[in-house]
Write a protein that holds these residues in place. Sequence first.
Motif, PDB file in Angstrom:
ATOM      1  N   LEU A  42       0.831  -1.204   0.000  1.00  0.00           N
ATOM      2  CA  LEU A  42       0.000   0.000   0.000  1.00  0.00           C
ATOM      3  C   LEU A  42       0.868   1.257   0.000  1.00  0.00           C
ATOM      4  N   LEU A  43       1.955   1.240   0.766  1.00  0.00           N
ATOM      5  CA  LEU A  43       2.832   2.404   0.835  1.00  0.00           C
ATOM      6  C   LEU A  43       3.444   2.732  -0.524  1.00  0.00           C
ATOM      7  N   MET A  44       3.683   1.715  -1.336  1.00  0.00           N
ATOM      8  CA  MET A  44       4.282   1.950  -2.648  1.00  0.00           C
ATOM      9  C   MET A  44       3.297   2.538  -3.647  1.00  0.00           C
ATOM     10  N   ARG A  45       2.054   2.712  -3.238  1.00  0.00           N
ATOM     11  CA  ARG A  45       1.078   3.371  -4.100  1.00  0.00           C
ATOM     12  C   ARG A  45       1.129   4.894  -3.968  1.00  0.00           C
ATOM     13  N   ALA A  46       2.012   5.378  -3.102  1.00  0.00           N
ATOM     14  CA  ALA A  46       2.164   6.825  -2.934  1.00  0.00           C
ATOM     15  C   ALA A  46       2.696   7.444  -4.219  1.00  0.00           C
ATOM     16  N   ARG A  47       2.479   8.751  -4.347  1.00  0.00           N
ATOM     17  CA  ARG A  47       2.968   9.461  -5.524  1.00  0.00           C
ATOM     18  C   ARG A  47       4.484   9.335  -5.622  1.00  0.00           C
ATOM     19  N   ASP A 236       3.760  11.978   0.404  1.00  0.00           N
ATOM     20  CA  ASP A 236       2.809  12.847  -0.287  1.00  0.00           C
ATOM     21  C   ASP A 236       3.279  14.295  -0.273  1.00  0.00           C
ATOM     22  N   ARG A 237       3.812  14.753   0.844  1.00  0.00           N
ATOM     23  CA  ARG A 237       4.271  16.134   0.949  1.00  0.00           C
ATOM     24  C   ARG A 237       5.504  16.382   0.084  1.00  0.00           C
ATOM     25  N   LEU A 238       6.396  15.413   0.021  1.00  0.00           N
ATOM     26  CA  LEU A 238       7.605  15.556  -0.788  1.00  0.00           C
ATOM     27  C   LEU A 238       7.300  15.526  -2.282  1.00  0.00           C
ATOM     28  N   ALA A 239       6.179  14.935  -2.661  1.00  0.00           N
ATOM     29  CA  ALA A 239       5.831  14.793  -4.078  1.00  0.00           C
ATOM     30  C   ALA A 239       5.319  16.084  -4.703  1.00  0.00           C
ATOM     31  N   GLN A 240       5.102  17.105  -3.908  1.00  0.00           N
ATOM     32  CA  GLN A 240       4.636  18.368  -4.461  1.00  0.00           C
ATOM     33  C   GLN A 240       5.726  19.016  -5.305  1.00  0.00           C
TER      34      GLN A 240
END
Length: 266
Positions: A42-47, A236-240
Amino acid sequence: MPPDDRGESPAPGRLRPPGLGLLLAEMRGIFEFNTSLLLSPLLMRARKGDGHPVLTLPGFLASDLSMAPMRRYLRELGYDAYAWKMGRNVGGVARMRAALRDRLAEIHASTGRKVSVVGWSLGGIFARDLALQAPEQVRCVVTLGSPFANDVRATNVTRLYEALSGEAVADDSELRKAIAGDLPVPATSIYSRSDGIVNWRTCLQRPSDTAENIEVYLASHTGLGVNAAALWAVADRLAQAEGQFSQFDRSGPFAIAYAPPEQAQS
């Protein structure tokens, strides 16, 4: 009124360190780590990341080993994750400023890109200070259970920190105020009300268009850096995109683990 970590009763209006029950419950940190391993699909589904550098700063008494699972996760998502390479963190905000600034400059120069800084507990205080010192080199700051605001003495390790670091928490009030204030870069504070080491209110920053607080339900202090919901939020925050910021979207596979935005800000 219960005593603080010095065995004294806090003055009226002061925050108290977390109670003995929460402190003893910190042992669940290993459970949080094991749960993250089970939930890795599930964690690898992050952006996915854009390859920019991320510097990870460990908490008080911890070393780079404590943040190895996070660095591994971020690298798998496509980030260029770095350790701080300064051994065990025995504190000293003023004492460590120059060395941390040099480490940041080294990564910035070698990659040619701004560096996101993720700090756990005391590491988050260092991260916020780096953003103040060198905003032109910092892309964003993410802190995990970092007691940078309000009554920063409200922790269960204050006496030990002062003994090992040689610095009193009350020293350099101007620097402390600056670290607790608004940062010149996007900033996210991740925390838990069930933290057994620091009073969660010391982790709250003033929400703004580039600053937010994210509460993770039931996370421990010692497990926050390996907690699955916290890891998802960090990613998620780093993916911005650089120069852009939007408030955290509490949806996705770990939605149930986050407090509503209005609750996380009070």
